[in-house]
Design a protein around this motif. Structure first.
Motif, PDB file in Angstrom:
ATOM      1  N   UNK A  49       0.827  -1.213   0.000  1.00 49.26           N
ATOM      2  CA  UNK A  49       0.000   0.000   0.000  1.00 49.26           C
ATOM      3  C   UNK A  49       0.857   1.256   0.000  1.00 49.26           C
ATOM      4  N   UNK A  50       1.856   1.317   0.867  1.00 48.98           N
ATOM      5  CA  UNK A  50       2.676   2.533   0.939  1.00 48.98           C
ATOM      6  C   UNK A  50       3.543   2.702  -0.299  1.00 48.98           C
ATOM      7  N   UNK A  51       4.008   1.598  -0.878  1.00 52.58           N
ATOM      8  CA  UNK A  51       4.769   1.685  -2.130  1.00 52.58           C
ATOM      9  C   UNK A  51       3.914   2.256  -3.247  1.00 52.58           C
ATOM     10  N   UNK A  52       2.667   1.797  -3.339  1.00 49.07           N
ATOM     11  CA  UNK A  52       1.746   2.334  -4.340  1.00 49.07           C
ATOM     12  C   UNK A  52       1.431   3.796  -4.046  1.00 49.07           C
ATOM     13  N   UNK A 121      -5.160   3.830  -6.755  1.00 46.79           N
ATOM     14  CA  UNK A 121      -4.488   2.855  -5.897  1.00 46.79           C
ATOM     15  C   UNK A 121      -4.898   1.435  -6.292  1.00 46.79           C
ATOM     16  N   UNK A 122      -6.170   1.239  -6.608  1.00 42.54           N
ATOM     17  CA  UNK A 122      -6.620  -0.076  -7.034  1.00 42.54           C
ATOM     18  C   UNK A 122      -5.892  -0.531  -8.288  1.00 42.54           C
ATOM     19  N   UNK A 123      -5.740   0.366  -9.248  1.00 49.91           N
ATOM     20  CA  UNK A 123      -5.020   0.022 -10.481  1.00 49.91           C
ATOM     21  C   UNK A 123      -3.553  -0.276 -10.210  1.00 49.91           C
ATOM     22  N   UNK A 124      -2.936   0.518  -9.356  1.00 48.67           N
ATOM     23  CA  UNK A 124      -1.518   0.329  -9.038  1.00 48.67           C
ATOM     24  C   UNK A 124      -1.302  -1.000  -8.329  1.00 48.67           C
ATOM     25  N   UNK A 125      -2.140  -1.312  -7.358  1.00 55.64           N
ATOM     26  CA  UNK A 125      -1.994  -2.567  -6.627  1.00 55.64           C
ATOM     27  C   UNK A 125      -2.303  -3.768  -7.512  1.00 55.64           C
ATOM     28  N   UNK A 126      -3.309  -3.648  -8.390  1.00 59.72           N
ATOM     29  CA  UNK A 126      -3.659  -4.740  -9.283  1.00 59.72           C
ATOM     30  C   UNK A 126      -2.536  -5.026 -10.271  1.00 59.72           C
ATOM     31  N   UNK A 128       0.525  -4.711  -9.653  1.00 64.68           N
ATOM     32  CA  UNK A 128       1.696  -5.226  -8.939  1.00 64.68           C
ATOM     33  C   UNK A 128       2.891  -4.314  -9.006  1.00 64.68           C
ATOM     34  N   UNK A 129       2.656  -3.003  -9.157  1.00 61.28           N
ATOM     35  CA  UNK A 129       3.758  -2.057  -9.306  1.00 61.28           C
ATOM     36  C   UNK A 129       4.353  -1.536  -7.999  1.00 61.28           C
ATOM     37  N   UNK A 130       3.740  -1.765  -6.838  1.00 64.70           N
ATOM     38  CA  UNK A 130       4.318  -1.213  -5.623  1.00 64.70           C
ATOM     39  C   UNK A 130       5.723  -1.713  -5.342  1.00 64.70           C
ATOM     40  N   UNK A 131       6.277  -1.131  -4.324  1.00 64.84           N
ATOM     41  CA  UNK A 131       7.670  -1.334  -3.940  1.00 64.84           C
ATOM     42  C   UNK A 131       8.035  -2.792  -3.733  1.00 64.84           C
ATOM     43  N   UNK A 132       9.328  -3.071  -3.891  1.00 59.04           N
ATOM     44  CA  UNK A 132       9.815  -4.429  -3.614  1.00 59.04           C
ATOM     45  C   UNK A 132       9.724  -4.761  -2.144  1.00 59.04           C
TER      46      UNK A 132
END
Length: 132
Positions: A49-52, A121-126, A128-132
């Motif tokens: 969540x925070x990465x996104x 945020x939903x698109x970003x999390x879906x 899989x782009x958030x932080x490693x």
């Protein structure tokens, strides 16, 4: 220094770089999203969540406009323009004696901004782009 977690958070925001989240987050951290009704428990989901959020929220217009800081917690009010919508929000952070975040809560206004952030945020999390 009791506010090392706060300093570390500000450094991540300035760099717009999610690397460092792993060290900053306690294993049992709890994340409260403005668009998910249940608390999210654990480092992995909070890191996602925070990465996104670092990618969605942090742009050249982002700024913290007010801070209220205690010995182990802080409330940070922010403003940012995203897609022509003025977003006003609050990050509420709590950390432990080791300087790791144990709780991160985000609150947003107005409703138009909440809907926009939910979509982005939903698109970003879906994706899989958030932080490693």
């Amino acid at each position: 220094m009791p506010t090392s977690a706060l300093s570390d958070w500000h450094a991540l925001v300035r760099r717009r770089d999610p690397r460092g989240l792993d060290a900053l987050l306690a294993e049992d951290v709890v994340f409260h999203s403005p668009v998910v009704h249940t608390p999210q428990h654990g480092k992995a989901i909070t890191r996602a969540y925070l990465g996104a959020a670092l990618q969605v929220f942090i742009n050249d217009s982002f700024r913290y406009v007010r801070e209220v800081v205690g010995p182990q917690d802080a409330v940070l009010e922010f403003e940012v323009d995203i897609d022509g919508i003025r977003v006003n929000g609050v990050d509420m952070l709590r950390w432990n004696a080791a300087g790791q975040l144990t709780e991160f809560k985000v609150m947003l206004r107005p409703l138009k901004a909440v809907n926009l952030i939910h979509q982005k945020m939903g698109a970003m999390l879906a994706a899989g782009k958030p932080a490693p």
